[in-house]
Structures are given as C-alpha cells and as structure tokens.
Enzyme design. Sequence first.
Site, PDB file in Angstrom:
ATOM      1  N   HIS A 219      -1.558   3.097  -4.177  1.00 24.62           N
ATOM      2  CA  HIS A 219      -1.802   2.580  -2.830  1.00 24.62           C
ATOM      3  C   HIS A 219      -0.730   3.135  -1.907  1.00 24.62           C
ATOM      4  O   HIS A 219       0.460   2.958  -2.142  1.00 24.62           O
ATOM      5  CB  HIS A 219      -1.756   1.044  -2.805  1.00 24.62           C
ATOM      6  CG  HIS A 219      -2.094   0.463  -1.459  1.00 24.62           C
ATOM      7  ND1 HIS A 219      -3.312  -0.143  -1.207  1.00 24.62           N
ATOM      8  CD2 HIS A 219      -1.400   0.405  -0.301  1.00 24.62           C
ATOM      9  CE1 HIS A 219      -3.339  -0.550   0.055  1.00 24.62           C
ATOM     10  NE2 HIS A 219      -2.178  -0.235   0.617  1.00 24.62           N
ATOM     11  N   CYS A 220      -1.150   3.847  -0.867  1.00 19.18           N
ATOM     12  CA  CYS A 220      -0.201   4.312   0.150  1.00 19.18           C
ATOM     13  C   CYS A 220      -0.674   3.763   1.491  1.00 19.18           C
ATOM     14  O   CYS A 220      -0.492   2.594   1.775  1.00 19.18           O
ATOM     15  CB  CYS A 220      -0.058   5.829   0.128  1.00 19.18           C
ATOM     16  SG  CYS A 220      -1.608   6.728   0.170  1.00 19.18           S
ATOM     17  N   VAL A 221      -1.297   4.593   2.331  1.00 17.62           N
ATOM     18  CA  VAL A 221      -1.881   4.051   3.559  1.00 17.62           C
ATOM     19  C   VAL A 221      -3.187   3.329   3.257  1.00 17.62           C
ATOM     20  O   VAL A 221      -3.694   2.576   4.097  1.00 17.62           O
ATOM     21  CB  VAL A 221      -2.115   5.169   4.599  1.00 17.62           C
ATOM     22  CG1 VAL A 221      -0.807   5.785   5.019  1.00 17.62           C
ATOM     23  CG2 VAL A 221      -3.041   6.247   4.048  1.00 17.62           C
TER      24      VAL A 221
END
Length: 363
Positions: A219-221
């Site tokens: 999970h990043c953006v």
Amino acid sequence: MDTISDRLRIPWLRGAKKVNISIIPPLVLLPVFLRVASWHFLLGGVVLTSLPVLALWYYYLTHRRKEQTLFFLSLGLFSLGYMYYVFLQEVVPKGRVGPTQLGLLTCGLFLILLALYRAKKNPGYLRNPASNDRPLSSGQTECLTRKGQEKTKGFPGAESSGSLNNRTPKDEPKGSSRVLVGSPTKVKEDWCAKCQLVRPARAWHCRICGICVRRMDHHCVCCVGESNHQAFILAISIFLLTSAYGITLTLDTICRDRSVFTALFYCPGVYADYSSALSFTCVWYSVIITAGMAYIFLIQLINISYNVTEREVQQALRQKTGRRLLCGLIVDTGQYNRGFLRNWYQFSTLGAHPFHHPAEDIV
C-alpha cells in the site's frame, strides 16, 4: 486538526464539499521550497536533502498510525503539474525545445495520469456477501473468531512458523486457519477476523484500507493488488521514461554543450540567472524522485520475476525463511516460483481470467 478539516469546505452544486486537509501542504510548500532552493546552491542542497527526509518521516508516521492520507497522492500529482509548468514557463521560451519534443513530453504526462487513474481503481477487494445483508454484532464477531481459533487446535501444521501461509504479522489482525481434512493436500483456509471471510491464497488484510485484497503487494498512495498491479507497473515505467526525457531536455537547454551527467554536477553560471537556477533546482528535485521510483521499479521487477509479492517478502524476512540473494535485494520464497517466463506470464494475465494454481499453491 480534525475540527479544521471538518470546517474546511468549498462551495459545490449540491452543497459544500469537505476538503481533505492533507492535500494542502504540497500545494503550498513545494513551490516555496523549490524557489527558496534556487536562490543559492547551498540552500538548494539543504532543501533538496530535507524534503525526502520529511516525506519519509510522514510516511512512516501515517502508516504506523494506520491513517489514510491524500498527502502523497497530492504531492505526486502536484509535482508532475508544477514540473511541467516550470518547463513551459522557463525552459521552452529559451528556444531549444521544439514542438515535437514538447508534444512527446506532454503525451508522456497524459499517459502517466491515465495509468495512475487506472491504478487507483479497485485493486481486488474481498467483500463478505453476508455482511451486505445484515451487519454482525460485536458478540457474533467474537464468537466467530473464537470458533475459528478453536478449529486450529489439534492440527500440528496449522501453527508452523516456517510457512508463509500462516500469516499473522504484528501489523495485521490475527485470524485463524482451518485445515480441510478431506483434502489430500491438507488445504488451509485463511480466516480474516476483521472482514469475517475466508481469504484465498496470497490475499492479505490491508490495515490502511481496512479490507482484504486479492494478491496484495503493498500500500502506497493506494492498495496494489491483483486487479491494478499491472497498471501500477505501467505508471512507474512511463514516469521513468518521461522524467528522464524531461530532465535531458532541461539540462540541454540551461547547460549547453555538456552531457547530462556532467551538467548535473557542473553547470557554470546556472545560478547567475534566476530562471536557470529554478529550472536547475527542479531538475535535481526530479532526479531525486526519479531515483526513488527507479529503486521501487527495480524491486517490483525482481519480485515479479520470482513470483513473490512485497508482503510475502516482508513476511519471509520476519520469519527468516526463503532464499536471500544479493544482500537481501532478492528474496525467493520458492512457494510460487515457477520459472522466469511462467512467472511473467502469470503476472501478465492477472485480472484477465482466473489463474489455475497448482495444488500446492492452494491455501
């Protein structure tokens, strides 16, 4: 901050819309920092060094608190827009960039936004059909969790620490596993206590989104999973090509008759003109971002080649399982690795049709 975020609204057709306060700092601070950095090369060194440090600090702060934030999405999109604006205002008027080159750069920017839009879509969320009909009470949730844990007892393979199928890391809600005795391969089913569903193989519970995702990578953006992993890789690859092309055009304009690498470290007289100084500062900002994205892209290519996700890599590192190569840059769990070509074929068909895993891959 919660009160300010609730009161900050903008007029809209069907009523005022709430504005997420986390999108505002990049819009204000990024232009200010870059313009201050263009005053002198020492200021540029301090600002460009502190920006990644502050971004990483905020990243770990929000992820440790399991908070959803639009800060990084806002920073990424505004960085693209502001770099393009500086290119149009400061670089193109110098006459070294032709219409074809500008068109290619603009097309690359458009393709980045298109790929990001596709990557922001559903990554492959797992939803419990029963929860749509009737929500479970807290007592029912505790009862289901307790029953699931009782089913684990008595099976020696259910709590083995050497298997990646027993996924109970510290940052994920602890669930339970059930062994289907009738199956010749002793199939394990992973139970998520939060989502109240049985997760298929390689699915994980995202603590930021609060829901399980099929073949979750990280999970990043946004969550990167089975349905948007290809779009995520495509967005990074297009960004790297477009960014490298824009950096080359800018350095060729403000530091003429020098190679790109030489111009990055030695460009005499660039700070004598504020326009050139701002362009040079934006080039270095783009180089830092591009280097970080290139590292992420390299890790993704390695993981795809060995058919592992980033979550599986982190799990293998915590449990000290799998085969580590190149000082830990490559982690091969061996669980899903079917060879270079078959791994890439499986990745290229993600989300297109159900992939039939071998019997030993079933959780």
